[in-house]
Design an enzyme around this catalytic site. Structure first.
Site, mmCIF file in Angstrom:
data_model
loop_
_atom_site.group_PDB
_atom_site.id
_atom_site.type_symbol
_atom_site.label_atom_id
_atom_site.label_comp_id
_atom_site.label_asym_id
_atom_site.label_seq_id
_atom_site.Cartn_x
_atom_site.Cartn_y
_atom_site.Cartn_z
ATOM 1 N N CYS A 199 48.671 42.028 41.514
ATOM 2 C CA CYS A 199 47.400 41.472 41.997
ATOM 3 C C CYS A 199 47.599 40.638 43.252
ATOM 4 O O CYS A 199 46.769 40.675 44.159
ATOM 5 C CB CYS A 199 46.747 40.623 40.905
ATOM 6 S SG CYS A 199 46.163 41.569 39.486
ATOM 7 N N GLU A 223 42.126 36.016 35.351
ATOM 8 C CA GLU A 223 42.899 36.222 36.582
ATOM 9 C C GLU A 223 42.619 37.646 37.019
ATOM 10 O O GLU A 223 43.117 38.606 36.424
ATOM 11 C CB GLU A 223 44.395 35.977 36.336
ATOM 12 C CG GLU A 223 45.185 35.727 37.606
ATOM 13 C CD GLU A 223 45.795 36.982 38.205
ATOM 14 O OE1 GLU A 223 45.029 37.776 38.805
ATOM 15 O OE2 GLU A 223 47.005 37.180 38.068
#
Length: 470
Positions: A277, A243
């Site tokens: 993020c 990720e």
């Protein structure tokens, strides 16, 4: 000051050397973290391999029950864990901060405990039977970042042990203490060796990536580091879940009444001081209402209290480390030099702590680094567009595609635009909201693999086809 130790094979392990973990709000020492070594990593991997057969062989219901026990322990120790997250990472006790992170860890653990991967039947007739079964991939190495240290550890660990894998985790050296406490709690109810933790710097992470005793790497972090992990893991053909970074775009549709959306827009941009993020990092607004939206957003942002996360009045805390503070300040200074207008914030304060004011940047353009690159801080550039197709092209122009959002008075019309964004999750009138039953993944350079729900559970398994001739 609390005494922290590694957990390897069900035992506390002290190390010859330690390093200090600092509070980003004032520079004080939060605790002394044990410094792991390559030899200790070998021990941890060995313990995980030894524990693997027994853990994988347990009934599925037994592993599920263990996760529920862990969730209860996290909840019982919420105050301690939340305070640790605030002191080592900086996020606040109030608002969408450390208490939300611990609460989310509880929820994700309980939801994961309830997930189950059913066997699949391909053929069952007089000629034969074909079944698809899932088996644990083996020993999993988890490498976690510093922005959500407890939550992301839970995202990595719980699905792995749920399906019968064993785990060795390495937290970021900036924020290892809450993870050490989490693993201590987990180890108190799990068989020895199912969960192990080795702290340290890049040497430990590099050792995990190439270790022959590790079957899978799950990593959350930057695109640059993710590519290094992928390259290093190729030698042993490890499975990967990556990720990676995002630079999420938000598009405000023409004519949108922005005032009812300001609170959600603020948190979409500035949650965890922008160190997320999947936060909104560039906002596209139509020229006809550009100045109005910029002014209203800046007014809202300017009223948000920033300070030490332990102060209940603070809603946003400091950046987690000086490296990130310097990067954020550099982006704003560069944008100013290129002609952007700093509407609020933009001046690095003096005094202790890694604080940067919440900053709204107007007159930003797509060619500025503050737009092209992921800032990962409490700043949002607002870019003017003249037609919607232009905004969609700009939103999709980068190599990353984690999340994106569209904001408008008509949710159905906004959803029609949102599905055109090249990203793993497209939100409407919100941003960065995650759900444990909604699969989470990125496209393009934002990652490989899926997290959450049964799709995320499957990432920690291999397929075995059982074919029986009758």
């Amino acid at each position: 000051m609390a005494d922290y130790a590694l957990i390897i094979g069900g035992k506390r392990v002290d190390t010859e050397q330690t390093f200090n973990v600092l509070n980003p709000a004032d520079g004080t020492v939060v605790g002394a973290c044990p410094q792991g070594t390559a030899a200790l990593l070998d021990q941890a991997v060995g313990a995980a391999r030894q524990a693997l057969p027994g853990w994988a062989a347990l009934p599925d219901e037994t592993r599920s029950a263990k996760l529920l026990e862990i969730a209860d322990l996290i909840e019982k120790h919420q105050a301690e864990l939340s305070a640790l997250v605030t002191r080592e990472q900086g996020k606040t006790q109030s608002g969408l901060g450390a208490n939300m992170e611990v609460g989310g860890a509880v929820v994700w653990t309980r939801v994961t405990a309830g997930l189950k991967i059913p066997d699949e039947t391909i053929q069952d007739d007089a000629k034969g039977q074909i079944f698809i079964r899932r088996k644990p991939v083996g020993v999993v190495a988890s490498i976690t970042p510093w922005n959500w240290p407890l939550m992301i550890a839970v995202w990595h660990i719980m699905p792995a042990i749920r399906v019968g894998c064993t785990v060795v985790i390495k937290p970021s050296p900036y924020t290892p203490l809450s993870t050490l406490k989490l693993i201590e709690l987990m180890d108190s109810v799990l068989p020895p060796g199912v969960i192990n933790v080795v702290t340290g710097d890049a040497e430990i992470g590099d050792g995990m990536v190439t270790h022959t005793g590790i079957d899978k790497i799950v990593f959350t972090g930057s695109v640059k580091t993710g590519k290094k992990v992928m390259s290093g893991a190729a030698g042993t053909l490890k499975r990967l879940t990556l990720e990676l970074g995002g630079n999420d775009a938000g598009i405000v549709l023409p004519g949108t009444n922005i005032e009812p959306l300001l609170e959600k827009l603020f948190w979409g941009c500035f949650i965890n001081a922008g160190q997320t993020c999947a936060a909104l990092k560039r906002l596209y607004v139509h020229a006809d209402q550009y100045e109005d939206v910029v002014a209203k957003l800046a007014k809202y942002v300017s009223a948000i209290p920033v300070g030490n996360g332990l102060d209940p009045k603070s809603l946003i805390g400091p950046l987690t480390n000086k490296m990130q503070l310097d990067k954020v300040a550099g982006y704003v200074d560069d944008a100013r030099a290129r002609g952007a207008r700093i509407v609020c914030g933009g001046v690095r304060p003096s005094g202790a702590g890694y604080f940067y004011p919440l900053t709204v940047i107007a007159d930003a353009t797509d060619d500025m680094p503050v737009v092209k690159e992921e800032q990962f801080g409490p700043i949002v550039p607002v870019i003017k567009y003249h037609n919607l197709e232009q905004a969609i092209r700009s939103a999709n122009a980068l190599e990353v595609g984690l999340g994106g959002s569209v904001w408008g008075d008509d949710p159905a019309a906004a959803a029609d635009v949102a599905v055109r964004l090249e990203c793993g999750t497209a939100w409407v009138n919100q941003h960065a909201g995650l759900h444990p039953m909604a699969p989470h993944s990125g496209v393009k350079s934002s990652g490989i693999g899926v997290e959450f729900n049964v799709d995320g559970l499957k990432e920690y398994t291999t397929i075995q086809v059982l074919s029986v001739a009758l």
